[in-house]
Structures are given as C-alpha cells and as structure tokens.
Write a protein that holds these residues in place. Structure first.
Motif, PDB file in Angstrom:
ATOM      1  N   ARG A 147      18.178  35.037  56.247  1.00 27.99           N
ATOM      2  CA  ARG A 147      18.846  33.802  55.830  1.00 27.99           C
ATOM      3  C   ARG A 147      18.598  33.524  54.346  1.00 27.99           C
ATOM      4  N   ARG A 148      17.340  33.700  53.937  1.00 29.09           N
ATOM      5  CA  ARG A 148      17.030  33.459  52.527  1.00 29.09           C
ATOM      6  C   ARG A 148      17.758  34.454  51.635  1.00 29.09           C
ATOM      7  N   GLN A 149      17.728  35.749  52.013  1.00 31.33           N
ATOM      8  CA  GLN A 149      18.385  36.770  51.201  1.00 31.33           C
ATOM      9  C   GLN A 149      19.899  36.592  51.213  1.00 31.33           C
ATOM     10  N   PHE A 150      20.453  36.242  52.392  1.00 30.27           N
ATOM     11  CA  PHE A 150      21.902  36.042  52.473  1.00 30.27           C
ATOM     12  C   PHE A 150      22.327  34.876  51.585  1.00 30.27           C
ATOM     13  N   ARG A 151      21.540  33.801  51.608  1.00 30.27           N
ATOM     14  CA  ARG A 151      21.882  32.634  50.794  1.00 30.27           C
ATOM     15  C   ARG A 151      21.852  32.991  49.313  1.00 30.27           C
ATOM     16  N   GLU A 152      20.821  33.764  48.902  1.00 25.50           N
ATOM     17  CA  GLU A 152      20.730  34.156  47.492  1.00 25.50           C
ATOM     18  C   GLU A 152      21.883  35.074  47.106  1.00 25.50           C
ATOM     19  N   LYS A 153      22.119  36.127  47.925  1.00 27.30           N
ATOM     20  CA  LYS A 153      23.165  37.094  47.591  1.00 27.30           C
ATOM     21  C   LYS A 153      24.557  36.464  47.682  1.00 27.30           C
ATOM     22  N   PHE A 154      24.724  35.538  48.621  1.00 32.55           N
ATOM     23  CA  PHE A 154      26.024  34.890  48.738  1.00 32.55           C
ATOM     24  C   PHE A 154      26.329  34.085  47.479  1.00 32.55           C
ATOM     25  N   GLY A 155      25.313  33.395  46.947  1.00 34.26           N
ATOM     26  CA  GLY A 155      25.510  32.656  45.701  1.00 34.26           C
ATOM     27  C   GLY A 155      25.832  33.586  44.545  1.00 34.26           C
ATOM     28  N   GLU A 156      25.146  34.744  44.483  1.00 30.84           N
ATOM     29  CA  GLU A 156      25.416  35.698  43.413  1.00 30.84           C
ATOM     30  C   GLU A 156      26.830  36.259  43.529  1.00 30.84           C
ATOM     31  N   ILE A 157      27.224  36.633  44.770  1.00 28.69           N
ATOM     32  CA  ILE A 157      28.577  37.188  44.958  1.00 28.69           C
ATOM     33  C   ILE A 157      29.632  36.147  44.629  1.00 28.69           C
ATOM     34  N   ARG A 158      29.376  34.884  45.000  1.00 29.17           N
ATOM     35  CA  ARG A 158      30.362  33.833  44.713  1.00 29.17           C
ATOM     36  C   ARG A 158      30.553  33.674  43.206  1.00 29.17           C
ATOM     37  N   ARG A 159      29.458  33.688  42.439  1.00 30.74           N
ATOM     38  CA  ARG A 159      29.583  33.558  40.978  1.00 30.74           C
ATOM     39  C   ARG A 159      30.268  34.784  40.374  1.00 30.74           C
ATOM     40  N   GLU A 160      29.882  35.975  40.859  1.00 29.67           N
ATOM     41  CA  GLU A 160      30.487  37.189  40.325  1.00 29.67           C
ATOM     42  C   GLU A 160      31.959  37.293  40.719  1.00 29.67           C
ATOM     43  N   PHE A 161      32.294  36.829  41.923  1.00 27.39           N
ATOM     44  CA  PHE A 161      33.693  36.851  42.381  1.00 27.39           C
ATOM     45  C   PHE A 161      34.570  35.997  41.476  1.00 27.39           C
ATOM     46  N   ASP A 162      34.068  34.853  41.060  1.00 24.70           N
ATOM     47  CA  ASP A 162      34.853  33.983  40.180  1.00 24.70           C
ATOM     48  C   ASP A 162      35.094  34.668  38.833  1.00 24.70           C
ATOM     49  N   LYS A 163      34.068  35.378  38.311  1.00 27.42           N
ATOM     50  CA  LYS A 163      34.247  36.080  37.034  1.00 27.42           C
ATOM     51  C   LYS A 163      35.290  37.183  37.146  1.00 27.42           C
ATOM     52  N   VAL A 164      35.161  38.018  38.199  1.00 28.12           N
ATOM     53  CA  VAL A 164      36.101  39.123  38.370  1.00 28.12           C
ATOM     54  C   VAL A 164      37.507  38.581  38.640  1.00 28.12           C
ATOM     55  N   PHE A 165      37.582  37.510  39.419  1.00 28.94           N
ATOM     56  CA  PHE A 165      38.893  36.908  39.732  1.00 28.94           C
ATOM     57  C   PHE A 165      39.592  36.477  38.448  1.00 28.94           C
ATOM     58  N   LYS A 166      38.872  35.799  37.554  1.00 24.75           N
ATOM     59  CA  LYS A 166      39.478  35.336  36.298  1.00 24.75           C
ATOM     60  C   LYS A 166      39.951  36.513  35.462  1.00 24.75           C
ATOM     61  N   GLU A 167      39.173  37.610  35.449  1.00 27.12           N
ATOM     62  CA  GLU A 167      39.551  38.755  34.623  1.00 27.12           C
ATOM     63  C   GLU A 167      40.753  39.483  35.197  1.00 27.12           C
ATOM     64  N   LEU A 168      40.820  39.626  36.538  1.00 24.67           N
ATOM     65  CA  LEU A 168      41.952  40.336  37.140  1.00 24.67           C
ATOM     66  C   LEU A 168      43.226  39.496  37.122  1.00 24.67           C
ATOM     67  N   PHE A 169      43.113  38.202  37.340  1.00 27.06           N
ATOM     68  CA  PHE A 169      44.289  37.328  37.380  1.00 27.06           C
ATOM     69  C   PHE A 169      44.646  36.783  36.000  1.00 27.06           C
ATOM     70  N   GLY A 170      43.758  36.980  35.027  1.00 24.50           N
ATOM     71  CA  GLY A 170      44.022  36.404  33.708  1.00 24.50           C
ATOM     72  C   GLY A 170      43.788  34.911  33.701  1.00 24.50           C
ATOM     73  N   GLY A 171      42.893  34.421  34.508  1.00 20.15           N
ATOM     74  CA  GLY A 171      42.612  32.990  34.604  1.00 20.15           C
ATOM     75  C   GLY A 171      42.481  32.575  36.061  1.00 20.15           C
ATOM     76  N   GLY A 172      42.547  31.260  36.281  1.00 23.32           N
ATOM     77  CA  GLY A 172      42.445  30.754  37.647  1.00 23.32           C
ATOM     78  C   GLY A 172      40.991  30.652  38.112  1.00 23.32           C
ATOM     79  N   THR A 173      40.844  30.446  39.430  1.00 23.50           N
ATOM     80  CA  THR A 173      39.514  30.251  40.016  1.00 23.50           C
ATOM     81  C   THR A 173      39.460  30.919  41.386  1.00 23.50           C
ATOM     82  N   GLY A 174      38.380  31.583  41.634  1.00 21.19           N
ATOM     83  CA  GLY A 174      38.143  32.172  42.959  1.00 21.19           C
ATOM     84  C   GLY A 174      36.754  31.800  43.441  1.00 21.19           C
ATOM     85  N   THR A 175      36.643  31.397  44.695  1.00 21.87           N
ATOM     86  CA  THR A 175      35.338  30.984  45.226  1.00 21.87           C
ATOM     87  C   THR A 175      35.214  31.377  46.692  1.00 21.87           C
TER      88      THR A 175
END
Length: 309
Positions: A147-175
């Motif tokens: 649970r602790r590791q999932f919570r940490e990794k989920f937060g990291e993936i969510r932040r990284e997903f938003d960065k990759v989403f903005k770069e692939l879409f040229g903007g916007g938001t992904g969460t």
C-alpha cells in the motif's frame, strides 16, 4: 435271719433299680452320641460344600473380575450386610456395565494408537497455527508495504503522466485518480484526459486517436520511471493522425537511450525515426524474403557526401 434276707432283698432291689437307671442313662447317652455323630457328619458335609462354594466364588471373582480373595477383602463394605441388598447392588452394577456396551478387548492398544495419533496431530496443529500466525504477520507487513509503495509509485506515475501527456498532445492535462474504495489495493484507476481546447473528461469519452495517444502517454510515463531493457510495440500508433505520429515517434526516439524498442508499424512517421527497418516481401509467389535497411548508415553516408562537397 429273715430280717437279713429282707435287707438283702431290699438292697438287691435298690441295686437293680440303679442298674436299670444306669442302663437307661446309657441308652440315652448312646442315642445322643448317635445324634451328635449324625450332626457332626452333617456339619462336615456342609463345611465341605461351603468350602467348595468358597473356592467356586474365589475362582469366579478371579475369572470374572480378576480379583483375589485378599483384594476383595480390602474392597469389602462393612455397611453391606444384607444379602438381598447386596444382590440388588450387584444387579445395578451389572445393568450399568451392560449400558456401557460391548467390551473392546483391544481398547488399550487402540487407546495407545489413537493417543499417539492425537499427540502427532496436536503437534501438527500447533505448528500450523504458529505458521498461520507467522504468515498472517508477513502478509500484513507485505500489504502495508504494498500500500505504501503503491501510493508512492502512483503519485510518481500521475505526475510523470501529466508531463508526457502535455508533450505528446502539445498541451492539455492528464491525470490519474483512484475510485472511492476503502482498500487502496482494491480500488479502480480512472484515467482523466483534457486535450488542448477541450474540457476535462473521462478517457472513455475521447475519440479513438485521443484514447490511443492517452494510453501511449501512460505507457511512456511508466517507462520513464522504470525503463525496461527491451520493449515490443505492435501498431500502437495506428489510430493516430500524422502530426501525432510524429510526436509519438520523436518521444519514442528519446526513450531509446535506456530501452531497445522493436516496433511493428505501417506508419511512415514511425519508420522514418527508426534506426533500422526490417520488411518482408514476396517477390515470388509463396516465397518470403527479409529486407533490412540501416537508416543510421544511410544518414552517415549522406552526411559524409555533404562534407565532401
């Protein structure tokens, strides 16, 4: 003289009377002696019968109860003096014994065997209970760690997903969001996407190309956080338009620093960004031929030609 005769006569009569009395007493004593002999004989017979009965009872006690006479004397109850009461007590005990059912002559051996099995099974049960407690503790620790590791990794993936989403879409938001569940390990994951110029909405409401690009963004976000040495992609960009294919290919080329990709594709933009192309042709019917082109070598040759000019 006559007087003397009379005295003698009286004396004779007295002696005769005493003699008769003596004989009568003798007869009486003989009769009593005979009676005593008969009584003695009767008592001896009775004694012999009693001795036989006593021996029979002693044998019965041993054969039936394995009790000796001396042991029976020790168990004797002084208050039991009435034979009818004794018989009634014996009958009651016999009824209780019959109520116990048939006697198992192998009961002692059976008890030893079952007792041994019981002790073995008891020890096994105690070992299993101890092992269960240890496993439950380990599972609890693992669950807490997951649970602790999932919570940490989920937060990291969510932040990284938003960065990759903005770069692939040229903007916007992904969460990424977790559904409302008490247990984080049982909760579902919702992918929320907001391409440029559109409102925030669930991924299922996007077009086919937007869904594909959102899924690619999530894949690349996970790849960025934990790169794998090898990855196979099978036409994941087939639903994208040309501009998005170029963005996909450019971002994919950035990931080749840590990961080797094999991409199955028919899109020109993806093939242009590849280092080496492999194709299958069938110049003759039924005969397949493998064709490979190294784009890196071709690019190096072009650069050398420009340098010579």
């Amino acid at each position: 003289m006559e007087l003397v005769i009379q005295n003698k006569q009286r004396e004779k009569e007295e002696k005769a009377g005493r003699q008769k009395t003596f004989f009568d007493k003798k007869e009486e004593l003989n009769e009593r002696l005979q009676l005593l002999d008969r009584e003695n004989f009767r008592l001896q017979n009775q004694r012999e019968r009693l001795n036989e009965r006593l021996e029979s009872q002693v044998d019965y006690m041993w054969s039936e109860y394995e009790l000796t006479y001396s042991r029976a004397e020790e168990l004797r109850k002084e208050e039991l003096t009435s034979i009818p009461e004794m018989k009634r007590s014996i009958n009651e005990k016999k009824m209780e014994i019959r109520a116990l059912g048939n006697v198992n002559v192998n009961a002692i051996e059976d008890y030893k065997e079952i007792s041994g099995r019981y002790e073995f099974m008891k020890n096994q049960h105690e070992d299993l209970v101890a092992a269960q407690a240890a496993l439950e503790k380990i599972i609890e620790e693992l669950d807490g760690g997951m649970r602790r590791q999932f919570r940490e990794k989920f937060g990291e993936i969510r932040r990284e997903f938003d960065k990759v989403f903005k770069e692939l879409f040229g903007g916007g938001t992904g969460t990424l969001e977790l559904s409302q569940e008490e247990d984080i390990l049982e909760a579902g994951i919702q992918i929320i996407s907001q391409p440029p110029g559109k409102k925030l909405q669930n991924m299922m409401q996007l077009s086919g190309g937007e869904k594909a690009l959102t899924a690619i963004a999530l894949l690349f976000a996970i790849q960025n956080l934990k790169p794998s040495p090898f990855c196979l992609l099978d036409e994941i960009e087939a639903a994208l338009d040309d501009s998005n294919v170029d963005r996909f290919a450019g971002y994919l080329h950035k990931l080749t620093r840590y990961t080797q990709f094999i991409v199955i594709t028919h899109r020109r933009g993806t093939m242009v960004s590849a280092d080496r192309l492999y194709g299958i042709t069938m110049q003759e019917k039924g005969v397949s031929t493998l064709v490979s082109v190294s784009l890196i070598e071709a690019q190096m040759e072009r650069e050398e030609e420009k340098a010579e000019l």
